[in-house]
Design a protein around this motif. Structure first.
Motif, PDB file in Angstrom:
ATOM      1  N   ALA A  59       1.121  -1.044  -0.072  1.00 43.92           N
ATOM      2  CA  ALA A  59      -0.074  -0.105  -0.027  1.00 43.92           C
ATOM      3  C   ALA A  59       0.453   1.541  -0.343  1.00 43.92           C
ATOM      4  O   ALA A  59       0.204   2.264  -0.576  1.00 43.92           O
ATOM      5  N   ARG A  60       1.867   1.293   0.998  1.00 45.53           N
ATOM      6  CA  ARG A  60       2.563   2.533   0.932  1.00 45.53           C
ATOM      7  C   ARG A  60       3.486   2.889  -0.646  1.00 45.53           C
ATOM      8  O   ARG A  60       3.403   3.855  -1.026  1.00 45.53           O
ATOM      9  N   GLU A  61       3.698   1.735  -1.121  1.00 43.13           N
ATOM     10  CA  GLU A  61       4.665   1.611  -3.078  1.00 43.13           C
ATOM     11  C   GLU A  61       3.744   1.904  -2.984  1.00 43.13           C
ATOM     12  O   GLU A  61       4.185   2.910  -4.304  1.00 43.13           O
ATOM     13  N   ARG A  62       2.381   2.002  -3.566  1.00 47.14           N
ATOM     14  CA  ARG A  62       0.832   1.948  -4.336  1.00 47.14           C
ATOM     15  C   ARG A  62       0.707   3.429  -3.635  1.00 47.14           C
ATOM     16  O   ARG A  62      -0.199   4.133  -4.553  1.00 47.14           O
ATOM     17  N   GLU A  63       1.014   4.107  -2.690  1.00 45.04           N
ATOM     18  CA  GLU A  63       0.006   4.703  -2.447  1.00 45.04           C
ATOM     19  C   GLU A  63      -1.527   4.962  -2.001  1.00 45.04           C
ATOM     20  O   GLU A  63      -1.954   6.244  -2.501  1.00 45.04           O
ATOM     21  N   VAL A  64      -1.243   4.075  -1.159  1.00 46.93           N
ATOM     22  CA  VAL A  64      -2.681   3.476  -1.466  1.00 46.93           C
ATOM     23  C   VAL A  64      -3.290   3.027   0.330  1.00 46.93           C
ATOM     24  O   VAL A  64      -2.617   2.387   0.787  1.00 46.93           O
ATOM     25  N   SER A  65      -4.751   3.658   0.819  1.00 44.20           N
ATOM     26  CA  SER A  65      -4.733   3.473   2.093  1.00 44.20           C
ATOM     27  C   SER A  65      -4.794   1.788   2.181  1.00 44.20           C
ATOM     28  O   SER A  65      -5.347   0.928   0.937  1.00 44.20           O
ATOM     29  N   THR A  66      -4.646   0.921   3.142  1.00 44.57           N
ATOM     30  CA  THR A  66      -4.935  -0.122   3.209  1.00 44.57           C
ATOM     31  C   THR A  66      -6.194  -0.558   3.892  1.00 44.57           C
ATOM     32  O   THR A  66      -6.337  -1.260   3.004  1.00 44.57           O
ATOM     33  N   ALA A  67      -6.871   0.311   4.618  1.00 44.77           N
ATOM     34  CA  ALA A  67      -8.613  -0.138   4.459  1.00 44.77           C
ATOM     35  C   ALA A  67      -8.935   0.417   3.436  1.00 44.77           C
ATOM     36  O   ALA A  67      -9.574  -0.734   2.540  1.00 44.77           O
ATOM     37  N   LEU A  68      -8.581   0.625   2.178  1.00 41.51           N
ATOM     38  CA  LEU A  68      -9.127   0.763   0.907  1.00 41.51           C
ATOM     39  C   LEU A  68      -9.204  -0.454   0.018  1.00 41.51           C
ATOM     40  O   LEU A  68     -10.051  -0.773  -0.760  1.00 41.51           O
ATOM     41  N   LEU A  69      -7.802  -0.828  -0.486  1.00 41.35           N
ATOM     42  CA  LEU A  69      -7.075  -1.791  -0.592  1.00 41.35           C
ATOM     43  C   LEU A  69      -8.438  -2.962   0.064  1.00 41.35           C
ATOM     44  O   LEU A  69      -8.983  -4.096  -0.686  1.00 41.35           O
ATOM     45  N   TYR A  70      -8.004  -3.470   1.111  1.00 41.35           N
ATOM     46  CA  TYR A  70      -9.415  -4.083   2.030  1.00 41.35           C
ATOM     47  C   TYR A  70     -10.745  -4.302   1.615  1.00 41.35           C
ATOM     48  O   TYR A  70     -11.666  -4.625   1.253  1.00 41.35           O
ATOM     49  N   THR A  71     -11.378  -2.840   1.713  1.00 41.60           N
ATOM     50  CA  THR A  71     -12.645  -2.564   0.836  1.00 41.60           C
ATOM     51  C   THR A  71     -13.273  -2.617  -0.758  1.00 41.60           C
ATOM     52  O   THR A  71     -13.753  -3.271  -0.348  1.00 41.60           O
ATOM     53  N   TRP A  72     -12.172  -2.307  -0.735  1.00 38.02           N
ATOM     54  CA  TRP A  72     -12.270  -2.885  -2.564  1.00 38.02           C
ATOM     55  C   TRP A  72     -12.277  -4.684  -2.695  1.00 38.02           C
ATOM     56  O   TRP A  72     -13.359  -5.205  -3.622  1.00 38.02           O
ATOM     57  N   ARG A  73     -11.255  -5.094  -1.931  1.00 39.80           N
ATOM     58  CA  ARG A  73     -11.272  -6.621  -1.806  1.00 39.80           C
ATOM     59  C   ARG A  73     -12.918  -7.071  -1.620  1.00 39.80           C
ATOM     60  O   ARG A  73     -13.579  -8.151  -2.002  1.00 39.80           O
ATOM     61  N   ARG A  74     -13.451  -6.478  -0.235  1.00 43.05           N
ATOM     62  CA  ARG A  74     -14.481  -6.846  -0.328  1.00 43.05           C
ATOM     63  C   ARG A  74     -15.975  -6.692  -0.717  1.00 43.05           C
ATOM     64  O   ARG A  74     -16.696  -7.698  -0.889  1.00 43.05           O
ATOM     65  N   GLU A  75     -15.541  -5.646  -1.848  1.00 45.43           N
ATOM     66  CA  GLU A  75     -16.363  -5.344  -2.647  1.00 45.43           C
ATOM     67  C   GLU A  75     -16.505  -5.643  -4.149  1.00 45.43           C
ATOM     68  O   GLU A  75     -17.776  -6.419  -4.184  1.00 45.43           O
ATOM     69  N   LEU A  76     -15.553  -6.483  -4.462  1.00 50.48           N
ATOM     70  CA  LEU A  76     -15.535  -7.724  -5.271  1.00 50.48           C
ATOM     71  C   LEU A  76     -16.028  -9.569  -4.584  1.00 50.48           C
ATOM     72  O   LEU A  76     -16.830  -9.592  -5.599  1.00 50.48           O
ATOM     73  N   ARG A  77     -15.691  -9.293  -3.769  1.00 50.50           N
ATOM     74  CA  ARG A  77     -16.301 -10.374  -3.574  1.00 50.50           C
ATOM     75  C   ARG A  77     -17.412 -10.507  -3.308  1.00 50.50           C
ATOM     76  O   ARG A  77     -18.259 -11.635  -3.616  1.00 50.50           O
ATOM     77  N   TYR A  78     -18.041  -9.310  -2.723  1.00 51.08           N
ATOM     78  CA  TYR A  78     -19.757  -9.040  -2.522  1.00 51.08           C
ATOM     79  C   TYR A  78     -20.404  -9.309  -4.111  1.00 51.08           C
ATOM     80  O   TYR A  78     -21.273  -9.898  -4.220  1.00 51.08           O
ATOM     81  N   ALA A  79     -19.792  -8.875  -4.791  1.00 52.76           N
ATOM     82  CA  ALA A  79     -20.153  -8.232  -6.321  1.00 52.76           C
ATOM     83  C   ALA A  79     -20.471  -9.822  -7.148  1.00 52.76           C
ATOM     84  O   ALA A  79     -21.381 -10.430  -7.994  1.00 52.76           O
ATOM     85  N   MET A  80     -19.088 -10.824  -6.304  1.00 57.01           N
ATOM     86  CA  MET A  80     -18.679 -12.183  -7.282  1.00 57.01           C
ATOM     87  C   MET A  80     -19.818 -13.002  -6.313  1.00 57.01           C
ATOM     88  O   MET A  80     -20.471 -13.722  -7.551  1.00 57.01           O
ATOM     89  N   GLU A  81     -20.203 -13.018  -5.228  1.00 55.64           N
ATOM     90  CA  GLU A  81     -22.097 -13.802  -4.595  1.00 55.64           C
ATOM     91  C   GLU A  81     -22.790 -13.496  -5.284  1.00 55.64           C
ATOM     92  O   GLU A  81     -23.892 -14.183  -5.453  1.00 55.64           O
ATOM     93  N   ALA A  82     -23.166 -12.062  -5.566  1.00 54.17           N
ATOM     94  CA  ALA A  82     -24.452 -11.656  -6.205  1.00 54.17           C
ATOM     95  C   ALA A  82     -24.161 -11.575  -7.696  1.00 54.17           C
ATOM     96  O   ALA A  82     -25.498 -12.094  -8.241  1.00 54.17           O
ATOM     97  N   ALA A  83     -23.419 -11.905  -8.945  1.00 54.75           N
ATOM     98  CA  ALA A  83     -23.547 -12.769  -9.897  1.00 54.75           C
ATOM     99  C   ALA A  83     -23.375 -13.760  -9.818  1.00 54.75           C
ATOM    100  O   ALA A  83     -24.303 -15.156 -10.876  1.00 54.75           O
ATOM    101  N   LYS A  84     -23.407 -14.664  -8.494  1.00 53.95           N
ATOM    102  CA  LYS A  84     -24.033 -16.328  -8.240  1.00 53.95           C
ATOM    103  C   LYS A  84     -25.727 -16.617  -8.261  1.00 53.95           C
ATOM    104  O   LYS A  84     -26.250 -17.925  -8.837  1.00 53.95           O
ATOM    105  N   LEU A  85     -26.022 -15.038  -7.943  1.00 51.07           N
ATOM    106  CA  LEU A  85     -27.292 -15.647  -7.565  1.00 51.07           C
ATOM    107  C   LEU A  85     -28.363 -15.078  -8.939  1.00 51.07           C
ATOM    108  O   LEU A  85     -27.722 -14.537  -9.501  1.00 51.07           O
ATOM    109  N   SER A  86     -29.354 -16.206  -8.387  1.00 45.89           N
ATOM    110  CA  SER A  86     -30.295 -16.241 -10.176  1.00 45.89           C
ATOM    111  C   SER A  86     -31.003 -14.788 -10.220  1.00 45.89           C
ATOM    112  O   SER A  86     -31.559 -14.456  -9.251  1.00 45.89           O
TER     113      SER A  86
END
Length: 141
Positions: A59-86
């Motif tokens: 995160a320091r190398e990319r100048e991004v907050s670790t919290a923001l990275l974890y938020t994006w990861r969580r949102e990606l997981r939610y989107a992947m789960e939602a895509a599985k639902l009919s």
């Protein structure tokens, strides 16, 4: 009598002299900067983060907050789960829990569709309610 001069609201007259400032460090890297990330950038960073051994250093190398990275990861997981639902084309009713223990003629819900208010009692037939709501939606369109 000696005049006491306070330099900030946190200073008090306790007899301890103020120390001169020895070193000032200006953090110009990320301060006051708000960036807009594209979806592709977010996905790329999350993908790289998953392969990284040290998320904080990454995160320091990319100048991004670790919290923001974890938020994006969580949102990606939610989107992947939602895509599985009919997807559901038909309305779905969920039972309401709570209220008084004694049912009355006033128990039910109100639904507003296209400016019309429909009062649905607890004894209403589901197929009839669906037909009424669909008719109101067509009329509102």
């Amino acid at each position: 009598m000696e005049e006491t001069r306070l330099t900030s609201a946190l200073d008090t007259d306790i007899g301890v002299p103020l120390k001169p400032v020895r070193r000032i460090e200006v953090l110009a890297g990320m301060a006051g900067r708000r960036r807009v990330w594209t979806l592709e950038q977010k996905l790329a960073l999350v993908s790289e983060m998953e392969r990284s051994d040290n998320v904080a250093a990454f995160a320091r190398e990319r100048e991004v907050s670790t919290a923001l990275l974890y938020t994006w990861r969580r949102e990606l997981r939610y989107a992947m789960e939602a895509a599985k639902l009919s997807p559901r084309d038909e309305p779905m009713f969920v039972p309401v829990v709570g209220g008084s223990s004694q049912p009355s003629s006033h128990d039910g819900i109100e639904v507003e569709v296209g400016g019309a208010v429909v009062r649905i009692g607890q004894a209403a037939r589901t197929d009839l309610v669906v037909a009424i709501i669909q008719a109101l939606q067509k009329a509102a369109a």
